[in-house]
Design a protein around this motif. Structure first.
Motif, PDB file in Angstrom:
ATOM      1  N   LYS A 154       9.375  12.461 -19.622  1.00 29.68           N
ATOM      2  CA  LYS A 154       9.013  11.700 -18.169  1.00 29.68           C
ATOM      3  C   LYS A 154      10.546  11.126 -17.945  1.00 29.68           C
ATOM      4  CE  LYS A 154       4.343  11.587 -18.506  1.00 29.68           C
ATOM      5  NZ  LYS A 154       3.012  10.164 -18.550  1.00 29.68           N
ATOM      6  N   GLY A 155      11.571  11.374 -18.585  1.00 30.41           N
ATOM      7  CA  GLY A 155      12.744  10.934 -18.121  1.00 30.41           C
ATOM      8  C   GLY A 155      13.283   9.663 -18.962  1.00 30.41           C
ATOM      9  N   ILE A 156      14.627   9.254 -18.606  1.00 30.43           N
ATOM     10  CA  ILE A 156      15.312   8.390 -19.657  1.00 30.43           C
ATOM     11  C   ILE A 156      16.016   7.500 -18.630  1.00 30.43           C
ATOM     12  CG2 ILE A 156      17.045   9.666 -20.142  1.00 30.43           C
ATOM     13  CD1 ILE A 156      17.194   8.523 -22.983  1.00 30.43           C
ATOM     14  N   LYS A 160      28.723  -7.628 -20.488  1.00 30.10           N
ATOM     15  CA  LYS A 160      28.456  -7.239 -19.125  1.00 30.10           C
ATOM     16  C   LYS A 160      28.247  -5.831 -19.171  1.00 30.10           C
ATOM     17  CE  LYS A 160      31.050  -7.534 -14.801  1.00 30.10           C
ATOM     18  NZ  LYS A 160      32.575  -7.782 -14.294  1.00 30.10           N
ATOM     19  N   LEU A 161      27.162  -5.432 -18.080  1.00 33.71           N
ATOM     20  CA  LEU A 161      26.837  -4.131 -17.779  1.00 33.71           C
ATOM     21  C   LEU A 161      28.096  -3.463 -17.045  1.00 33.71           C
ATOM     22  CD1 LEU A 161      24.543  -2.192 -17.611  1.00 33.71           C
ATOM     23  CD2 LEU A 161      23.986  -3.141 -15.120  1.00 33.71           C
ATOM     24  N   GLU A 162      28.287  -2.259 -17.715  1.00 33.69           N
ATOM     25  CA  GLU A 162      29.567  -1.483 -17.197  1.00 33.69           C
ATOM     26  C   GLU A 162      28.880  -0.222 -16.343  1.00 33.69           C
ATOM     27  OE1 GLU A 162      33.097  -1.008 -20.338  1.00 33.69           O
ATOM     28  OE2 GLU A 162      31.315  -0.006 -21.135  1.00 33.69           O
ATOM     29  N   SER A 163      27.820   0.531 -17.015  1.00 37.41           N
ATOM     30  CA  SER A 163      27.225   1.587 -16.449  1.00 37.41           C
ATOM     31  C   SER A 163      25.981   1.884 -16.467  1.00 37.41           C
ATOM     32  CB  SER A 163      28.280   2.683 -16.705  1.00 37.41           C
ATOM     33  OG  SER A 163      28.133   2.839 -17.968  1.00 37.41           O
ATOM     34  N   THR A 164      25.241   2.850 -15.789  1.00 40.43           N
ATOM     35  CA  THR A 164      23.912   3.145 -16.014  1.00 40.43           C
ATOM     36  C   THR A 164      23.634   4.743 -15.906  1.00 40.43           C
ATOM     37  OG1 THR A 164      23.148   2.957 -13.791  1.00 40.43           O
ATOM     38  CG2 THR A 164      22.895   1.033 -15.156  1.00 40.43           C
ATOM     39  N   LEU A 165      22.555   5.117 -16.780  1.00 38.96           N
ATOM     40  CA  LEU A 165      22.246   6.739 -16.691  1.00 38.96           C
ATOM     41  C   LEU A 165      21.021   6.835 -16.331  1.00 38.96           C
ATOM     42  CD1 LEU A 165      23.890   9.375 -18.877  1.00 38.96           C
ATOM     43  CD2 LEU A 165      21.523   9.343 -18.572  1.00 38.96           C
ATOM     44  N   ARG A 166      20.411   7.683 -15.515  1.00 38.32           N
ATOM     45  CA  ARG A 166      19.108   8.051 -15.251  1.00 38.32           C
ATOM     46  C   ARG A 166      19.040   9.551 -15.273  1.00 38.32           C
ATOM     47  NH1 ARG A 166      15.327   4.652 -13.475  1.00 38.32           N
ATOM     48  NH2 ARG A 166      16.979   3.278 -12.582  1.00 38.32           N
ATOM     49  N   ALA A 167      18.152   9.924 -15.930  1.00 37.80           N
ATOM     50  CA  ALA A 167      17.723  11.516 -15.889  1.00 37.80           C
ATOM     51  C   ALA A 167      15.968  11.527 -15.914  1.00 37.80           C
ATOM     52  CB  ALA A 167      18.203  12.238 -17.160  1.00 37.80           C
ATOM     53  N   ASN A 168      15.593  12.721 -15.028  1.00 36.76           N
ATOM     54  CA  ASN A 168      13.950  13.151 -14.948  1.00 36.76           C
ATOM     55  C   ASN A 168      13.513  13.490 -16.219  1.00 36.76           C
ATOM     56  OD1 ASN A 168      14.547  12.677 -12.376  1.00 36.76           O
ATOM     57  ND2 ASN A 168      13.865  14.439 -11.403  1.00 36.76           N
TER      58      ASN A 168
END
Length: 173
Positions: free
Chosen positions: A69-71, A81-89
């Motif tokens: 169901k994704g991540i 400090k937040l550097e980056s994000t990753l989202r996948a289905n």
């Protein structure tokens, strides 16, 4: 009476000779565990480096994990400090190779540079802090959009190479 006994023994012998098929047991290859609404933090030296959210996780006997169901992942620098994000289905973790694969609508954002990568499949090697793909990619920068096929990059998108770039973009001198 002897005749009926003979028929009974003969029928018993015939039915006992008719062996039923013995089926081999089927080995279960599905998940050993299932987790819902997972929130996981990976830290080093008392600092959170990665935060992971997933609605459903299947864990297999060999250590592989599937995220049907994704991540969603957040990557933090040394100061927190937040550097980056990753989202996948959907995603899959290959324990043997210590490698992740995201599929479907995959999106990586570099917060500091205000850039966003979109692709349909992306691999992540945490030990090398590297992401890569051979699929078509789109990178949206503040002023430009870059298209191409194939990408090698740092996991925070601070440095990347598009293997076959296309499109128009301004070059800063």
């Amino acid at each position: 009476m002897a005749f009926s006994l003979l028929i009974f023994l003969l029928s018993l012998c015939l039915t006992s000779c008719n062996q039923s098929e013995v089926k081999e047991p089927v080995e279960y290859t599905g998940p050993a565990r299932e987790v819902e609404k997972m929130e996981l933090f990976y830290s080093e030296n008392d600092r959170v480096k990665v935060k992971m959210l997933a609605d459903k996780v299947y864990e297999y006997e060999n250590g592989d994990r599937e995220f049907p169901k994704g991540i969603y992942l957040e990557f933090y620098d040394l100061t927190g400090k937040l550097e980056s994000t990753l989202r996948a289905n959907e995603a899959y973790y290959f324990k043997k190779d210590n490698q992740w694969r995201g599929r479907g609508k995959v999106e990586v954002k570099n917060v500091a540079k205000n850039e966003q990568l979109n692709t349909e499949e992306l691999f992540w090697k945490p030990a090398e802090e590297k992401i890569f793909t051979e699929k078509f990619v789109t990178i949206r920068q503040e002023e430009d959009v870059i298209y191409g096929k194939g990408l090698d990059a740092k996991q925070d998108m601070s440095d990347y190479t598009i293997l076959q770039p296309t499109g128009e973009f301004a070059v800063k001198e």
